[in-house]
Design a protein around this motif. Structure first.
Motif, PDB file in Angstrom:
ATOM      1  N   THR A   1      -5.271   5.220  -2.957  1.00  0.00           N
ATOM      2  CA  THR A   1      -4.456   6.214  -3.650  1.00  0.00           C
ATOM      3  C   THR A   1      -5.290   7.408  -4.078  1.00  0.00           C
ATOM      4  OG1 THR A   1      -2.970   4.483  -4.469  1.00  0.00           O
ATOM      5  CG2 THR A   1      -2.963   6.571  -5.657  1.00  0.00           C
ATOM      6  N   LEU A   2      -6.467   7.124  -4.609  1.00  0.00           N
ATOM      7  CA  LEU A   2      -7.376   8.192  -5.044  1.00  0.00           C
ATOM      8  C   LEU A   2      -7.776   9.079  -3.875  1.00  0.00           C
ATOM      9  CD1 LEU A   2      -9.240   9.468  -7.200  1.00  0.00           C
ATOM     10  CD2 LEU A   2     -10.951   7.750  -6.576  1.00  0.00           C
ATOM     11  N   ILE A   3      -8.116   8.471  -2.744  1.00  0.00           N
ATOM     12  CA  ILE A   3      -8.556   9.249  -1.578  1.00  0.00           C
ATOM     13  C   ILE A   3      -7.435  10.168  -1.083  1.00  0.00           C
ATOM     14  CG2 ILE A   3      -9.266   9.092   0.838  1.00  0.00           C
ATOM     15  CD1 ILE A   3     -10.705   6.460   0.069  1.00  0.00           C
TER      16      ILE A   3
ATOM     17  N   PHE B   1      -7.411  -6.735  -4.669  1.00  0.00           N
ATOM     18  CA  PHE B   1      -6.492  -6.045  -3.763  1.00  0.00           C
ATOM     19  C   PHE B   1      -5.905  -4.820  -4.456  1.00  0.00           C
ATOM     20  CE2 PHE B   1      -2.129  -5.608  -1.972  1.00  0.00           C
ATOM     21  CZ  PHE B   1      -2.485  -5.283  -0.662  1.00  0.00           C
ATOM     22  N   ASP B   2      -5.587  -4.952  -5.733  1.00  0.00           N
ATOM     23  CA  ASP B   2      -5.060  -3.833  -6.508  1.00  0.00           C
ATOM     24  C   ASP B   2      -6.084  -2.700  -6.567  1.00  0.00           C
ATOM     25  OD1 ASP B   2      -2.916  -2.788  -8.245  1.00  0.00           O
ATOM     26  OD2 ASP B   2      -4.465  -2.866  -9.794  1.00  0.00           O
ATOM     27  N   VAL B   3      -7.368  -3.049  -6.720  1.00  0.00           N
ATOM     28  CA  VAL B   3      -8.426  -2.036  -6.710  1.00  0.00           C
ATOM     29  C   VAL B   3      -8.452  -1.308  -5.361  1.00  0.00           C
ATOM     30  CG1 VAL B   3     -10.924  -1.663  -6.734  1.00  0.00           C
ATOM     31  CG2 VAL B   3      -9.871  -3.150  -8.451  1.00  0.00           C
ATOM     32  N   ALA B   4      -8.329  -2.071  -4.264  1.00  0.00           N
ATOM     33  CA  ALA B   4      -8.333  -1.459  -2.932  1.00  0.00           C
ATOM     34  C   ALA B   4      -7.178  -0.470  -2.780  1.00  0.00           C
ATOM     35  CB  ALA B   4      -8.241  -2.547  -1.857  1.00  0.00           C
ATOM     36  N   LEU B   5      -6.010  -0.831  -3.292  1.00  0.00           N
ATOM     37  CA  LEU B   5      -4.863   0.073  -3.221  1.00  0.00           C
ATOM     38  C   LEU B   5      -5.112   1.338  -4.037  1.00  0.00           C
ATOM     39  CD1 LEU B   5      -1.731  -2.266  -3.437  1.00  0.00           C
ATOM     40  CD2 LEU B   5      -3.079  -1.584  -1.441  1.00  0.00           C
ATOM     41  N   HIS B   6      -5.731   1.178  -5.206  1.00  0.00           N
ATOM     42  CA  HIS B   6      -5.991   2.343  -6.050  1.00  0.00           C
ATOM     43  C   HIS B   6      -7.072   3.246  -5.449  1.00  0.00           C
ATOM     44  CE1 HIS B   6      -3.474   0.376  -9.054  1.00  0.00           C
ATOM     45  NE2 HIS B   6      -3.470   1.532  -9.695  1.00  0.00           N
ATOM     46  N   VAL B   7      -8.055   2.666  -4.789  1.00  0.00           N
ATOM     47  CA  VAL B   7      -9.057   3.488  -4.100  1.00  0.00           C
ATOM     48  C   VAL B   7      -8.381   4.311  -3.007  1.00  0.00           C
ATOM     49  CG1 VAL B   7     -11.063   3.427  -2.570  1.00  0.00           C
ATOM     50  CG2 VAL B   7     -11.024   2.004  -4.623  1.00  0.00           C
TER      51      VAL B   7
ATOM     52  N   GLY C   1       0.817  -1.209   0.000  1.00  0.00           N
ATOM     53  CA  GLY C   1       0.000   0.000   0.000  1.00  0.00           C
ATOM     54  C   GLY C   1       0.849   1.258   0.000  1.00  0.00           C
ATOM     55  N   LEU C   2       1.874   1.278   0.850  1.00  0.00           N
ATOM     56  CA  LEU C   2       2.782   2.428   0.881  1.00  0.00           C
ATOM     57  C   LEU C   2       3.499   2.595  -0.453  1.00  0.00           C
ATOM     58  CD1 LEU C   2       4.367   1.919   4.431  1.00  0.00           C
ATOM     59  CD2 LEU C   2       2.674   3.644   3.769  1.00  0.00           C
ATOM     60  N   LEU C   3       3.915   1.482  -1.029  1.00  0.00           N
ATOM     61  CA  LEU C   3       4.618   1.507  -2.312  1.00  0.00           C
ATOM     62  C   LEU C   3       3.715   2.040  -3.418  1.00  0.00           C
ATOM     63  CD1 LEU C   3       7.368   0.631  -3.541  1.00  0.00           C
ATOM     64  CD2 LEU C   3       6.281  -1.553  -4.097  1.00  0.00           C
ATOM     65  N   GLN C   4       2.473   1.552  -3.466  1.00  0.00           N
ATOM     66  CA  GLN C   4       1.528   1.994  -4.483  1.00  0.00           C
ATOM     67  C   GLN C   4       1.267   3.494  -4.380  1.00  0.00           C
ATOM     68  OE1 GLN C   4      -0.233   1.299  -7.151  1.00  0.00           O
ATOM     69  NE2 GLN C   4      -1.506   3.141  -7.001  1.00  0.00           N
ATOM     70  N   GLY C   5       0.982   3.970  -3.185  1.00  0.00           N
ATOM     71  CA  GLY C   5       0.639   5.377  -3.019  1.00  0.00           C
ATOM     72  C   GLY C   5       1.749   6.316  -3.431  1.00  0.00           C
ATOM     73  N   VAL C   6       2.975   6.004  -3.032  1.00  0.00           N
ATOM     74  CA  VAL C   6       4.112   6.875  -3.360  1.00  0.00           C
ATOM     75  C   VAL C   6       4.447   6.799  -4.841  1.00  0.00           C
ATOM     76  CG1 VAL C   6       6.584   7.213  -3.032  1.00  0.00           C
ATOM     77  CG2 VAL C   6       5.102   6.894  -1.055  1.00  0.00           C
ATOM     78  N   THR C   7       4.567   5.588  -5.371  1.00  0.00           N
ATOM     79  CA  THR C   7       5.039   5.444  -6.749  1.00  0.00           C
ATOM     80  C   THR C   7       3.985   5.827  -7.784  1.00  0.00           C
ATOM     81  OG1 THR C   7       4.460   3.077  -6.749  1.00  0.00           O
ATOM     82  CG2 THR C   7       6.738   3.682  -6.151  1.00  0.00           C
ATOM     83  N   GLU C   8       2.715   5.944  -7.379  1.00  0.00           N
ATOM     84  CA  GLU C   8       1.690   6.415  -8.314  1.00  0.00           C
ATOM     85  C   GLU C   8       1.972   7.849  -8.740  1.00  0.00           C
ATOM     86  OE1 GLU C   8      -1.310   6.293 -10.850  1.00  0.00           O
ATOM     87  OE2 GLU C   8      -1.045   4.584  -9.487  1.00  0.00           O
TER      88      GLU C   8
ATOM     89  N   ALA D   1      -2.905   2.270   3.981  1.00  0.00           N
ATOM     90  CA  ALA D   1      -1.505   2.661   3.782  1.00  0.00           C
ATOM     91  C   ALA D   1      -1.352   3.489   2.505  1.00  0.00           C
ATOM     92  CB  ALA D   1      -0.624   1.410   3.720  1.00  0.00           C
ATOM     93  N   ALA D   2      -2.114   3.117   1.476  1.00  0.00           N
ATOM     94  CA  ALA D   2      -2.059   3.855   0.211  1.00  0.00           C
ATOM     95  C   ALA D   2      -2.604   5.268   0.363  1.00  0.00           C
ATOM     96  CB  ALA D   2      -2.828   3.107  -0.874  1.00  0.00           C
ATOM     97  N   VAL D   3      -3.625   5.451   1.213  1.00  0.00           N
ATOM     98  CA  VAL D   3      -4.157   6.800   1.475  1.00  0.00           C
ATOM     99  C   VAL D   3      -3.048   7.700   2.007  1.00  0.00           C
ATOM    100  CG1 VAL D   3      -5.709   8.163   2.922  1.00  0.00           C
ATOM    101  CG2 VAL D   3      -6.537   6.044   1.904  1.00  0.00           C
ATOM    102  N   VAL D   4      -2.346   7.211   3.023  1.00  0.00           N
ATOM    103  CA  VAL D   4      -1.299   8.017   3.669  1.00  0.00           C
ATOM    104  C   VAL D   4      -0.151   8.301   2.706  1.00  0.00           C
ATOM    105  CG1 VAL D   4       0.417   8.041   5.522  1.00  0.00           C
ATOM    106  CG2 VAL D   4      -1.877   7.123   5.952  1.00  0.00           C
ATOM    107  N   SER D   5       0.313   7.263   2.010  1.00  0.00           N
ATOM    108  CA  SER D   5       1.492   7.445   1.168  1.00  0.00           C
ATOM    109  C   SER D   5       1.188   8.240  -0.096  1.00  0.00           C
ATOM    110  CB  SER D   5       2.113   6.093   0.805  1.00  0.00           C
ATOM    111  OG  SER D   5       1.219   5.295   0.065  1.00  0.00           O
TER     112      SER D   5
END
Length: 286
Positions: free
Chosen positions: A58-60, A50-56, A11-18, A235-239
């Motif tokens: 990231t969007l938030i 799970f990938d969809v959850a990470l992208h949601v 999640g952290l990786l997805q959010g930052v690298t997006e 984690a993706a929200v924060v990152s």
């Protein structure tokens, strides 16, 4: 590593690298591949969910940081509908239309694109190649004194940056990276190119999340797996918030001061990562 920790790391990786121009799709393919992580025992439907959850997530996170811009352009779009269009209305409409090329390509070639994501040598080639384009476009814009502001974004820019964003459906390209590359080529300063790239990505990330949620309706995670979705998304929200904030601050700072471009650092990182992936793939270490 425990599954919860893996979900948080991803999640952290997805959010930052997006939002860093280094390709989130490449990192989410390469890092688990190198580390030997497999949260869902090869179940493609659960992996995609799970990938969809990470992208949601990231969007938030990105929407929270960019909320002032989102509110501004939403008001401008509503004013345009009511017959009181202004310059912000043109920007808002252009941002919305910029998502069309990638949406059409994604829906049409979805299965083929998913197959390409499993090819590490292709990911390596695209990481390096588009990293070189990022460096070249930024250096060229700097020589030309490119200083267009976010406010000047229009339909022509939406076409150019939208087509570039569609290329990011290939693994290793990077949505933010290729959009910033196109933005710099079109004459925007670094900070404006980054903000526009991030705003352009929001309807596409949201639309992709809705589309993939519908197509994955048969996925049935257990309670424990659903918890992995939640912690990974959180984690993706924060990152993603931190990633957008860091990029905007960094590029705004370097747009106003003559110093080495951070985009060159990202380009170098992409080439180094590509070389590592290629070596590992060719050597058969994974």
């Amino acid at each position: 590593m425990p599954d919860f920790a893996v979900a948080i790391v991803l999640g952290l990786l997805q959010g930052v690298t997006e939002f860093f121009p280094v390709s989130s799709s490449a990192h989410l393919e390469v890092v688990p591949w190198l580390a030997g992580w497999d949260l869902f025992d090869g179940d493609n439907e659960l992996e995609n969910a799970f990938d969809v959850a990470l992208h949601v997530g990231t969007l938030i996170g990105a929407a929270v940081y960019l909320r002032a811009d989102i509110a501004r352009y939403a008001r401008a779009l509503w004013s345009g509908i009511r017959g009181r269009a202004d310059r912000d209305t043109v920007v808002a409409l252009s941002l919305a239309l910029s998502a069309v090329p990638a949406a059409l390509v994604g829906v049409t070639l979805e299965d083929r694109l998913l197959d390409l994501a499993e090819q590490p040598l292709l990911i390596a080639a695209l990481l390096a190649g588009f990293g070189g384009l990022l460096w070249w476009s930024d250096a060229s814009a700097e020589r030309r004194g490119a200083q267009r502001s976010q406010h000047s974004y229009g339909l022509r820019d939406a076409v150019g940056m939208g087509l570039a964003q569609a290329a990011a459906l290939l693994p290793g390209v990077s949505r933010s990276g290729v959009s910033i590359t196109a933005g710099r080529w079109l004459g925007f300063d670094r900070a404006a190119a980054a903000r526009l790239a991030f705003l352009m990505s929001l309807p596409l990330i949201g639309g992709a999340g809705v589309y993939r949620s519908v197509t994955l309706a048969d996925a049935a995670p257990t309670g424990a797996q659903l918890q992995l979705f939640i912690v990974g998304g959180a984690a993706a929200v924060v990152s993603s918030w931190a990633g957008v904030a860091a990029m905007v601050w960094l590029l705004d700072r370097t747009s106003r001061a003559p110093q080495r471009s951070p985009l060159a650092w990202f380009a170098g990182y992409r080439v180094a990562l590509a070389a590592a992936v290629a070596v590992v793939a060719i050597s058969g270490l994974r």
